[in-house]
Design a protein around this motif. Sequence first.
Motif, PDB file in Angstrom:
ATOM      1  N   GLU A  75       0.775  -1.178  -0.093  1.00  0.00           N
ATOM      2  CA  GLU A  75       0.207   0.051  -0.048  1.00  0.00           C
ATOM      3  C   GLU A  75       0.909   1.237  -0.056  1.00  0.00           C
ATOM      4  N   SER A  76       2.105   1.185   0.764  1.00  0.00           N
ATOM      5  CA  SER A  76       2.903   2.488   0.812  1.00  0.00           C
ATOM      6  C   SER A  76       3.519   2.696  -0.392  1.00  0.00           C
ATOM      7  N   ASN A  77       3.641   1.732  -1.119  1.00  0.00           N
ATOM      8  CA  ASN A  77       4.550   1.571  -2.564  1.00  0.00           C
ATOM      9  C   ASN A  77       3.599   1.933  -3.493  1.00  0.00           C
ATOM     10  N   ALA A  78       1.990   1.847  -3.347  1.00  0.00           N
ATOM     11  CA  ALA A  78       1.345   2.225  -4.478  1.00  0.00           C
ATOM     12  C   ALA A  78       0.639   3.519  -4.253  1.00  0.00           C
ATOM     13  N   LYS A  79       0.837   3.993  -2.922  1.00  0.00           N
ATOM     14  CA  LYS A  79       0.222   5.539  -2.695  1.00  0.00           C
ATOM     15  C   LYS A  79       0.952   6.480  -3.565  1.00  0.00           C
ATOM     16  N   PRO A  96      -7.717 -20.946   7.190  1.00  0.00           N
ATOM     17  CA  PRO A  96      -7.301 -19.869   6.797  1.00  0.00           C
ATOM     18  C   PRO A  96      -7.580 -18.626   7.623  1.00  0.00           C
ATOM     19  N   VAL A  97      -6.916 -17.599   7.728  1.00  0.00           N
ATOM     20  CA  VAL A  97      -7.103 -16.476   8.628  1.00  0.00           C
ATOM     21  C   VAL A  97      -8.144 -15.519   8.130  1.00  0.00           C
ATOM     22  N   ASN A  98      -8.612 -14.596   8.856  1.00  0.00           N
ATOM     23  CA  ASN A  98      -9.709 -13.834   8.523  1.00  0.00           C
ATOM     24  C   ASN A  98      -9.245 -12.758   7.645  1.00  0.00           C
ATOM     25  N   LEU A  99      -9.086 -12.955   6.261  1.00  0.00           N
ATOM     26  CA  LEU A  99      -8.543 -12.091   5.137  1.00  0.00           C
ATOM     27  C   LEU A  99      -9.389 -11.117   4.889  1.00  0.00           C
ATOM     28  N   GLN A 100     -10.533 -11.245   5.124  1.00  0.00           N
ATOM     29  CA  GLN A 100     -11.556 -10.042   4.738  1.00  0.00           C
ATOM     30  C   GLN A 100     -11.290  -9.159   5.904  1.00  0.00           C
ATOM     31  N   GLN A 101     -11.332  -9.211   7.037  1.00  0.00           N
ATOM     32  CA  GLN A 101     -10.637  -8.087   7.980  1.00  0.00           C
ATOM     33  C   GLN A 101      -9.610  -7.543   7.830  1.00  0.00           C
ATOM     34  N   ILE A 102      -8.628  -8.241   7.502  1.00  0.00           N
ATOM     35  CA  ILE A 102      -7.327  -7.794   7.043  1.00  0.00           C
ATOM     36  C   ILE A 102      -7.451  -6.583   6.054  1.00  0.00           C
ATOM     37  N   SER A 103      -8.072  -6.958   4.924  1.00  0.00           N
ATOM     38  CA  SER A 103      -8.069  -6.089   3.558  1.00  0.00           C
ATOM     39  C   SER A 103      -8.800  -5.126   3.689  1.00  0.00           C
ATOM     40  N   LYS A 104      -9.766  -4.808   4.737  1.00  0.00           N
ATOM     41  CA  LYS A 104     -10.787  -3.644   4.851  1.00  0.00           C
ATOM     42  C   LYS A 104      -9.945  -2.418   5.106  1.00  0.00           C
ATOM     43  N   ASN A 105      -8.735  -2.339   5.368  1.00  0.00           N
ATOM     44  CA  ASN A 105      -8.073  -1.161   5.656  1.00  0.00           C
ATOM     45  C   ASN A 105      -7.175  -0.688   4.700  1.00  0.00           C
ATOM     46  N   VAL A 106      -7.276  -1.452   3.601  1.00  0.00           N
ATOM     47  CA  VAL A 106      -6.437  -1.280   2.425  1.00  0.00           C
ATOM     48  C   VAL A 106      -6.885  -0.172   1.426  1.00  0.00           C
ATOM     49  N   ALA A 107      -6.421   0.896   1.294  1.00  0.00           N
ATOM     50  CA  ALA A 107      -6.958   2.107   0.497  1.00  0.00           C
ATOM     51  C   ALA A 107      -6.450   2.369  -0.867  1.00  0.00           C
ATOM     52  N   ASN A 108      -5.099   1.960  -1.112  1.00  0.00           N
ATOM     53  CA  ASN A 108      -4.502   2.286  -2.422  1.00  0.00           C
ATOM     54  C   ASN A 108      -4.498   1.203  -3.431  1.00  0.00           C
ATOM     55  N   MET A 109      -5.098   0.075  -3.343  1.00  0.00           N
ATOM     56  CA  MET A 109      -4.977  -1.082  -4.213  1.00  0.00           C
ATOM     57  C   MET A 109      -6.260  -1.712  -3.969  1.00  0.00           C
ATOM     58  N   GLN A 110      -6.923  -2.594  -5.309  1.00  0.00           N
ATOM     59  CA  GLN A 110      -7.930  -3.479  -4.911  1.00  0.00           C
ATOM     60  C   GLN A 110      -7.152  -4.799  -4.423  1.00  0.00           C
ATOM     61  N   ALA A 154      10.001   0.466  -4.013  1.00  0.00           N
ATOM     62  CA  ALA A 154      10.613  -0.627  -4.744  1.00  0.00           C
ATOM     63  C   ALA A 154       9.738  -0.929  -6.075  1.00  0.00           C
ATOM     64  N   LEU A 155       8.410  -0.824  -5.709  1.00  0.00           N
ATOM     65  CA  LEU A 155       7.646  -1.006  -6.922  1.00  0.00           C
ATOM     66  C   LEU A 155       7.943   0.000  -8.420  1.00  0.00           C
ATOM     67  N   HIS A 156       8.133   1.156  -7.785  1.00  0.00           N
ATOM     68  CA  HIS A 156       8.473   2.369  -8.989  1.00  0.00           C
ATOM     69  C   HIS A 156       9.990   1.897  -9.635  1.00  0.00           C
ATOM     70  N   ASN A 157      10.872   1.654  -8.775  1.00  0.00           N
ATOM     71  CA  ASN A 157      12.203   1.302  -9.190  1.00  0.00           C
ATOM     72  C   ASN A 157      11.871   0.085 -10.205  1.00  0.00           C
ATOM     73  N   LEU A 158      11.283  -0.967  -9.743  1.00  0.00           N
ATOM     74  CA  LEU A 158      11.097  -2.173 -10.336  1.00  0.00           C
ATOM     75  C   LEU A 158      10.368  -1.764 -11.751  1.00  0.00           C
TER      76      LEU A 158
END
Length: 221
Positions: A75-79, A96-110, A154-158
Amino acid sequence: RNGGHLDPLLAPVNDFANDYEWLAGQEEVFPAVIFKGVALPKAEKRDLSGIRLHVGAVLFNNTTTEINRLLRSLESNAKGQEFSVHLWLWDNSPRPVNLQQISKNVANMQVEISLHPENVGFSRGHNCMMECAFQAGATYYLGLNPDGFLLSNALHNLLSFVVAKKRPVLVEMEAEPLTHPKWVHPISRVTDWVSGAAFILDREAFDRTHGFDPEFPMYCE
């Protein structure tokens, strides 16, 4: 090497950045690797607008701390970037862990999540995600191990690196604290094989290689 004759040719990092236990134990994103002694060339500015980067991670009994750390680094790389990021978490874990709960706070990517408790394996997981990504119009597919994370920018350089190639590419990202021991050309960076821990490729490279060998369920794919 012991005499120090190779030091001008190497880019040693600070001691704290080469400590595996320290890196693995980080819950927050490590901001940057600070090089000393050698002036490294800056990445050339590239037009990355319109690039659709699909990121895939195959999970197996990973902790929420590891998954959250990976998501925060992505997320920080995509911002604020001109390219888009779509993350697919493919969970092979029997519980499986509760991935739905984990992904709720992600704002800069799908974020997309799929559960496969029967454990179809690392190879088949990535192959399916790669095929679906390119069918959906992805420019590049980035495969990442879920127990690692990206350093800042890292993503920008890659993407700047692979865009400059202007030909089908299959690229391995360098890893800290220790990359895979293998031969790499010091100038062109060409190598004989690419690790599945952190790799990026475009559609033509996927069409040529057909992804991983599905007969290998883990490592040495």
